[in-house]
Write an enzyme that holds these catalytic residues in place. Structure first.
Site, short mmCIF file in Angstrom:
data_model
loop_
_atom_site.label_atom_id
_atom_site.label_comp_id
_atom_site.label_asym_id
_atom_site.label_seq_id
_atom_site.Cartn_x
_atom_site.Cartn_y
_atom_site.Cartn_z
N PRO A 2 12.41 9.33 39.83
CA PRO A 2 13.47 8.37 39.45
C PRO A 2 13.75 7.38 40.60
O PRO A 2 13.97 7.80 41.72
CB PRO A 2 14.69 9.26 39.20
CG PRO A 2 14.17 10.65 39.09
CD PRO A 2 12.89 10.70 39.88
N GLU A 3 13.69 6.12 40.28
CA GLU A 3 13.97 5.07 41.27
C GLU A 3 15.39 4.56 41.05
O GLU A 3 16.06 4.97 40.11
CB GLU A 3 12.95 3.93 41.12
CG GLU A 3 11.52 4.33 41.44
CD GLU A 3 11.29 4.52 42.94
OE1 GLU A 3 12.18 4.15 43.74
OE2 GLU A 3 10.25 5.08 43.31
#
Ligand SMILES: [Zn+2]
Length: 271
Positions: A2-3
């Site tokens: 997840p960014e």
């Protein structure tokens, strides 16, 4: 992994719903990357005031203390009035009068850390070194430019490092530099004011667009069984080695920088 955009969309998916909730209890599964700190019992009776984000950390502000939540490599959060029985990969859960907040994290690189406040050394250790928030008002151009000038790194490495600005992960870095027409290997310190302006604007644009795209699929996103995945990014260069550049038609090139793949167009992006 997840960014920043995924983390921001996660935040938006439950921030309003959990605000004002009172915690009944908290429970832990297997150890995560960092320990919670105190016993989970300390969370009982606390009220959730807000959910903020700093870099890739979600900050759950409580009426006493706060929780710092990181999704690590494979973590996802869900908040719902009821959830299915807890599974083997669900390693943190907050039971509240509004529902359950649950961290699903198969690889356990995520973490939930309690701190008294943001000045607490436990919080400072995690948040202290973070660069400016690209989507916030503190993403000041002059400070950004000063950060470029002071660096001895190629621009892509500097962006990935997160010390000047947070949230520009590997995929986003290639896209940002394409938009700014800057070669990923260009020394950061040699980037003049005009190109620095373009880069500053490109960072905001690429990340804001990713959040927007995530936001537009928010319902699907929130209703998945805890598998956040990645937002489909309409990549100009990332993952397109050998394919024609969407602007000039030259083949997109691939190089390795610090063990990470970098994609760029040698015609559109100046060294
Ligand atoms: Zn091109």
């Amino acid at each position: 992994m997840p960014e920043l955009p995924e983390v921001e969309v996660t935040r938006r998916s439950f921030a309003d719903a959990i605000r004002g909730a009172t915690v009944h209890s908290a429970s832990l599964g297997k150890p995560l990357r960092w320990p919670l700190g105190p016993e989970p019992g300390v969370l009982a009776g606390r009220r959730v005031l807000a959910v903020r984000r700093r870099g890739k950390y979600l900050l759950l502000d409580l009426d006493e203390g706060l929780l710092l939540i990181h999704l690590g490599m494979s973590g996802s959060l869900r908040f719902a009035p009821t959830l299915p029985e807890r599974g083997v990969h669900d390693h943190f859960e907050l039971q509240t009068d509004r529902g359950l907040l649950r961290l699903h994290d198969p690889r356990r690189f995520g973490a939930v850390v309690w701190a008294a406040d943001e000045a607490d050394p436990r919080a400072r250790k995690l948040l202290g070194g973070l660069g400016a928030e690209p989507l916030g008002e503190d993403f000041d151009f002059d400070a950004f430019q000063a950060g470029l000038r002071a660096s001895r790194m190629p621009i892509k490495q500097l962006l990935l490092g997160g010390k000047v600005v947070v949230g520009v992960g590997n995929i986003y870095a290639s896209e940002v530099l394409f938009l700014a027409r800057l070669r990923p290997t260009a020394p950061a310190s040699g980037i003049g004011p005009q190109r620095a302006r373009r880069l500053h604007a490109a960072i905001r644009e690429v990340l804001a667009r990713a959040v927007e795209r995530g936001g537009s699929t928010l319902r699907d996103f929130a209703s998945t069984d805890g598998n956040a995945g990645h937002f489909q990014l309409e990549a100009n260069v990332y993952g397109r080695a050998g394919l024609p550049c969407k602007v000039c038609g030259a083949p997109v090139r691939l190089l390795r920088q610090g063990q990470r793949s970098t994609y760029f167009c040698a015609t559109c992006q100046r060294p």
